[in-house]
Design a protein around this motif. Structure first.
Motif, PDB file in Angstrom:
ATOM      1  N   LEU A  42       0.841  -1.192   0.000  1.00 32.30           N
ATOM      2  CA  LEU A  42       0.000   0.000   0.000  1.00 32.30           C
ATOM      3  C   LEU A  42       0.868   1.231   0.000  1.00 32.30           C
ATOM      4  CD1 LEU A  42      -2.737  -1.141   2.502  1.00 32.30           C
ATOM      5  CD2 LEU A  42      -2.886  -1.087   0.030  1.00 32.30           C
ATOM      6  N   PRO A  43       0.531   2.254  -0.644  1.00 33.36           N
ATOM      7  CA  PRO A  43      -0.735   2.580  -1.296  1.00 33.36           C
ATOM      8  C   PRO A  43      -0.789   2.171  -2.761  1.00 33.36           C
ATOM      9  CG  PRO A  43       0.650   4.503  -1.342  1.00 33.36           C
ATOM     10  CD  PRO A  43       1.435   3.400  -0.655  1.00 33.36           C
ATOM     11  N   PHE A  44       0.131   1.353  -3.233  1.00 34.71           N
ATOM     12  CA  PHE A  44       0.169   1.008  -4.644  1.00 34.71           C
ATOM     13  C   PHE A  44      -0.456  -0.351  -4.907  1.00 34.71           C
ATOM     14  CE2 PHE A  44       3.975   3.663  -3.892  1.00 34.71           C
ATOM     15  CZ  PHE A  44       3.605   4.748  -4.658  1.00 34.71           C
ATOM     16  N   LEU A  49       2.546  -0.923  -9.503  1.00 34.79           N
ATOM     17  CA  LEU A  49       3.947  -1.294  -9.313  1.00 34.79           C
ATOM     18  C   LEU A  49       4.561  -1.837 -10.599  1.00 34.79           C
ATOM     19  CD1 LEU A  49       3.757  -2.910  -5.777  1.00 34.79           C
ATOM     20  CD2 LEU A  49       4.795  -0.727  -6.390  1.00 34.79           C
ATOM     21  N   VAL A  50       3.785  -2.585 -11.357  1.00 32.49           N
ATOM     22  CA  VAL A  50       4.265  -3.102 -12.638  1.00 32.49           C
ATOM     23  C   VAL A  50       4.519  -1.945 -13.602  1.00 32.49           C
ATOM     24  CG1 VAL A  50       3.620  -4.464 -14.671  1.00 32.49           C
ATOM     25  CG2 VAL A  50       3.247  -5.384 -12.381  1.00 32.49           C
ATOM     26  N   ARG A  51       3.615  -0.962 -13.635  1.00 28.65           N
ATOM     27  CA  ARG A  51       3.821   0.219 -14.497  1.00 28.65           C
ATOM     28  C   ARG A  51       5.100   0.955 -14.119  1.00 28.65           C
ATOM     29  NH1 ARG A  51      -0.430   4.470 -14.455  1.00 28.65           N
ATOM     30  NH2 ARG A  51       0.898   5.337 -16.066  1.00 28.65           N
ATOM     31  N   LEU A  52       5.302   1.148 -12.817  1.00 26.97           N
ATOM     32  CA  LEU A  52       6.514   1.824 -12.357  1.00 26.97           C
ATOM     33  C   LEU A  52       7.756   1.019 -12.726  1.00 26.97           C
ATOM     34  CD1 LEU A  52       5.742   3.240  -8.808  1.00 26.97           C
ATOM     35  CD2 LEU A  52       6.453   4.513 -10.825  1.00 26.97           C
ATOM     36  N   ASP A  53       7.713  -0.275 -12.489  1.00 31.71           N
ATOM     37  CA  ASP A  53       8.860  -1.119 -12.788  1.00 31.71           C
ATOM     38  C   ASP A  53       9.192  -1.084 -14.276  1.00 31.71           C
ATOM     39  OD1 ASP A  53      10.873  -3.048 -11.870  1.00 31.71           O
ATOM     40  OD2 ASP A  53       9.766  -4.459 -13.125  1.00 31.71           O
ATOM     41  N   ASP A  54       8.167  -1.188 -15.112  1.00 27.56           N
ATOM     42  CA  ASP A  54       8.395  -1.129 -16.563  1.00 27.56           C
ATOM     43  C   ASP A  54       8.999   0.209 -16.979  1.00 27.56           C
ATOM     44  OD1 ASP A  54       7.383  -3.693 -16.839  1.00 27.56           O
ATOM     45  OD2 ASP A  54       5.423  -3.037 -17.611  1.00 27.56           O
ATOM     46  N   ALA A  55       8.476   1.301 -16.431  1.00 26.29           N
ATOM     47  CA  ALA A  55       8.988   2.629 -16.778  1.00 26.29           C
ATOM     48  C   ALA A  55      10.422   2.810 -16.294  1.00 26.29           C
ATOM     49  CB  ALA A  55       8.081   3.719 -16.194  1.00 26.29           C
ATOM     50  N   LEU A  56      10.713   2.324 -15.088  1.00 31.34           N
ATOM     51  CA  LEU A  56      12.076   2.419 -14.557  1.00 31.34           C
ATOM     52  C   LEU A  56      13.055   1.597 -15.388  1.00 31.34           C
ATOM     53  CD1 LEU A  56      11.144   2.186 -10.811  1.00 31.34           C
ATOM     54  CD2 LEU A  56      12.456   4.048 -11.835  1.00 31.34           C
ATOM     55  N   THR A  57      12.635   0.404 -15.739  1.00 33.24           N
ATOM     56  CA  THR A  57      13.497  -0.471 -16.540  1.00 33.24           C
ATOM     57  C   THR A  57      13.782   0.152 -17.900  1.00 33.24           C
ATOM     58  OG1 THR A  57      12.645  -2.431 -15.409  1.00 33.24           O
ATOM     59  CG2 THR A  57      13.703  -2.781 -17.546  1.00 33.24           C
ATOM     60  N   GLU A  58      12.752   0.652 -18.559  1.00 32.29           N
ATOM     61  CA  GLU A  58      12.926   1.266 -19.873  1.00 32.29           C
ATOM     62  C   GLU A  58      13.798   2.512 -19.796  1.00 32.29           C
ATOM     63  OE1 GLU A  58      13.077   1.996 -23.749  1.00 32.29           O
ATOM     64  OE2 GLU A  58      12.288   0.170 -22.830  1.00 32.29           O
TER      65      GLU A  58
END
Length: 158
Positions: A42-44, A49-58
């Motif tokens: 929480l709060p995610f 979290l998947v969106r953040l991880d994908d954006a961070l990785t890219e």
């Protein structure tokens, strides 16, 4: 902290929850039993979290600059709080930290010494500007993803 992780600081392996490790990239990786809730995220949501991880990785792959995100209280003075957090982030010398304190309505961006010629004040301002419209609408994750995309595009173009 993110480059896949939401919040990360230097953690002793003995202090980690059962089934959790620090990977060689500095990310926390943990297992979860089927049927148990993910209350600690929480709060995610998982999708956020998947969106953040994908954006961070890219962003990291396209720029070769490590991106980290901190979401939480930055103390009485957000700039000083961010300065205190930044050295403890993974690969601080060659990274960018986007620090957000939602309750204070504050966003701070720091870049490491090894990338200071690429992560300029202009790039940081682009990230802040990209995040603010989504933050104003109450969408923290969309703001973070927007900041990552704009900043990585500006850095990759250099």
């Amino acid at each position: 902290m993110a480059s896949g992780d939401v919040i990360q600081t230097s953690v002793a392996p003995a202090d980690l929850p059962v089934g959790t490790v620090v990977t060689t990239s500095g990310r926390l990786s943990g297992v979860h039993r089927i049927g148990e809730s993910f209350d600690d995220l929480l709060p995610f949501t998982t999708d956020q979290l998947v969106r953040l991880d994908d954006a961070l990785t890219e962003a990291t792959r396209s720029t070769k600059v490590r991106f980290n995100i901190y979401v939480g209280d930055l103390g009485e003075n957000p700039a000083v709080g961010t300065d205190a957090i930044f050295p403890g982030t993974p690969e601080a010398e060659r990274s960018v930290l986007i620090a957000v304190s939602p309750n204070q309505h504050a966003i701070e961006i720091r870049g490491g010494r090894a990338v200071q010629h690429r992560v300029t004040d202009r790039v940081a301002q682009l990230g802040v500007t990209a995040a603010l419209s989504s933050f104003g609408e109450g969408d923290l994750v969309d703001g973070l993803v927007s900041a990552l995309r704009v900043m990585s595009a500006a850095i990759a173009a250099k």
